[in-house]
Write an enzyme that holds these catalytic residues in place. Structure first.
Site, mmCIF file in Angstrom:
data_model
loop_
_atom_site.group_PDB
_atom_site.id
_atom_site.type_symbol
_atom_site.label_atom_id
_atom_site.label_comp_id
_atom_site.label_asym_id
_atom_site.label_seq_id
_atom_site.Cartn_x
_atom_site.Cartn_y
_atom_site.Cartn_z
ATOM 1 N N SER A 23 0.828 -1.211 0.000
ATOM 2 C CA SER A 23 0.000 0.000 0.000
ATOM 3 C C SER A 23 0.861 1.259 0.000
ATOM 4 O O SER A 23 0.592 2.213 -0.744
ATOM 5 C CB SER A 23 -0.927 0.002 1.222
ATOM 6 O OG SER A 23 -1.843 -1.057 1.172
ATOM 7 N N SER A 168 -13.898 1.125 2.664
ATOM 8 C CA SER A 168 -12.991 0.839 1.557
ATOM 9 C C SER A 168 -11.902 1.881 1.512
ATOM 10 O O SER A 168 -12.152 3.045 1.169
ATOM 11 C CB SER A 168 -13.734 0.811 0.222
ATOM 12 O OG SER A 168 -12.818 0.695 -0.847
ATOM 13 N N ASP A 321 -7.448 -8.230 4.009
ATOM 14 C CA ASP A 321 -6.635 -9.062 3.122
ATOM 15 C C ASP A 321 -6.041 -10.281 3.819
ATOM 16 O O ASP A 321 -5.528 -11.187 3.152
ATOM 17 C CB ASP A 321 -5.501 -8.240 2.505
ATOM 18 C CG ASP A 321 -6.005 -7.243 1.475
ATOM 19 O OD1 ASP A 321 -7.051 -7.514 0.861
ATOM 20 O OD2 ASP A 321 -5.356 -6.198 1.292
#
Length: 440
Positions: A23, A168, A321
């Site tokens: 990320s 999100s 995840d």
């Protein structure tokens, strides 16, 4: 396809270091490409997903080069300076690249065509398209907003006030990135906190960004547009999502005592480690410190007798995840583990609820699929029987492949994964580190 059978190699010991956080790596390239001047990135994850981001930013005018010492230099074009790409932007398998770059393009006066591999082309982009359309961008794609997707950026973008309908980080980040080149204040209201790398890095690059909590407990993020970003020197911490696979395998393989160095412990990302501790996992933080504005520690993980728990759905945004590999830990625990609130997993690189249920069953686990999660009755510490007649189907999903590799490393018979090639999208040295930790 490149199948491989993963089987028990003995305990995991010594010290390993996982690659940089994916990320943070994505965002360092994007924001460096929007700064005026040269950004240096140390520890960048050189997986296929991040390289897709770098290729796209080069196509839109940035200069991005890898140095001999492994650092990356990014010479940016400035906010508002993105150039018209001459060809389609190939995102490979990267949903993060696609959604965040859609936000950047949406408020620049350029047109870009996003394409991707078969897995990415099945993933819906509607939740990003909706707010960016309100900002003035135009989208043409397959039904459901799938790739290939043409994005026409707004010439006079409109600042948004957008309340996230579902948690999100990608949608939040896309709207904030769109706000960089939009006059006025862009506001994102986040009822449930998600990973905050975008906010931290935007501030670090000099954006005028504030975060407050309203009376209902929602995070209200405000960004002042037409920003002037300043180049930075960034050190990327180790990816906790990558470390997760080695944490779980060290917990379930008897005799393991493994140190995983330089793991990022951002509180919006590290919930898996807390959940595993609640299950009885021995995970010790050594030398806790800050690296590039992010909390980091070395993790010492020792084999443990895990017990099943009911996982609080409130942790989902902080470990979305990591659920596939948590399912593997639960399959080896004593008693029942119940997970709920995982609807988001059905629209990842694969339907990770259904695919992991099938994969774990094929390896000998007892699993029940529900609408929003899995119920797993653990083996009580016994290894799974493993696969026999056919490999597990990973559906081109890197996290499924690595999670089932973890299951195989605790099984004398082993688990055969149908294709390990997708692992390179996020963790290209995964198999090398297995060899280093097991001495195989």
């Amino acid at each position: 396809m490149r199948p491989r059978r993963f089987r028990a190699q003995g305990p995991l010991t010594g010290r390993i270091r996982v690659p940089g956080d994916k990320s943070i790596s994505h965002r360092s390239i994007m924001l460096g490409a929007l700064a005026v001047g040269e950004t240096r990135v140390t520890g960048l994850l050189e997986g296929e997903d991040v390289l897709s981001t770098a290729a796209a930013m080069r196509a839109m005018g940035a200069t991005i080069e890898r140095q001999a010492n492994g650092d990356w230099l990014v010479a940016g074009v400035g906010v508002g300076g993105l150039l018209q790409p001459q060809g389609a932007l190939d995102m490979g398998n990267s949903g993060t690249s696609t959604r965040l770059l859609m936000g950047l393009v949406a408020t620049h006066p350029i047109t870009a065509c996003f394409i991707g591999d078969a897995s990415l082309s099945k993933r819906p982009m509607g939740r990003v398209i909706d707010p960016l359309t309100d900002a003035g961008a135009r989208f043409t794609g397959y039904p459901g907003g799938r790739l290939p997707l043409l994005v026409e950026g707004a010439r006079t973008p409109v600042p948004l006030t957008y309340r996230l309908p579902v948690a999100s980080a990608q949608v939040k980040s896309a709207v904030l990135l769109a706000g960089l080149n939009t006059p006025g204040t862009t506001t994102v209201i986040e009822p449930v906190a998600t990973r905050d790398h975008s906010e931290r890095m935007l501030r670090g690059f000099g954006a005028d960004l504030s975060v407050e909590t309203d009376a209902d407990g929602a995070r209200v993020i405000r960004l002042t547009g037409e920003a002037e970003l300043k180049p930075q020197a960034i050190t990327v911490p180790g990816d906790p999502s990558s470390a997760a696979f080695f944490v779980v395998v060290a917990l379930i393989v008897p005799g393991s005592d493994l140190v995983i160095e330089n793991v990022g412990l951002n509180p919006t990302r590290a919930a898996l480690f807390d959940v595993l501790r609640l299950m009885g996992g021995s995970i010790e933080e050594l030398d806790r410190r800050d690296v590039g504005g992010e909390p980091v520690a070395d993790l010492r993980v020792r084999a443990s007798n895990l017990r099943g728990i009911d996982v609080d759905p409130a942790v989902v945004p902080s470990m979305v995840d990591e659920f596939p590999v948590l399912f593997v830990a639960a399959a080896h625990a004593q008693g029942r583990t119940v997970t709920t609130g995982l609807e988001e997993l059905r629209v990842k690189e694969s339907d990770r609820i259904s695919v992991m249920r099938a994969a774990l069953e094929a390896a000998g686990a007892r699993v029940t699929e529900t609408e929003d999660g899995l119920v797993i009755d653990g083996s009580g510490g016994e290894p799974l029987a493993g696969t026999h007649d056919a490999p597990v189907a990973t559906h081109l999903d890197h996290r499924i492949a690595m999670s089932m590799a973890v299951a195989g490393l605790a099984s004398p018979h082993g688990v055969e994964v149908d294709d390990v090639r997708p692992i390179a999208t996020s963790f290209p040295v995964f198999e090398d580190l297995i060899a280093a930790a097991t001495g195989a």
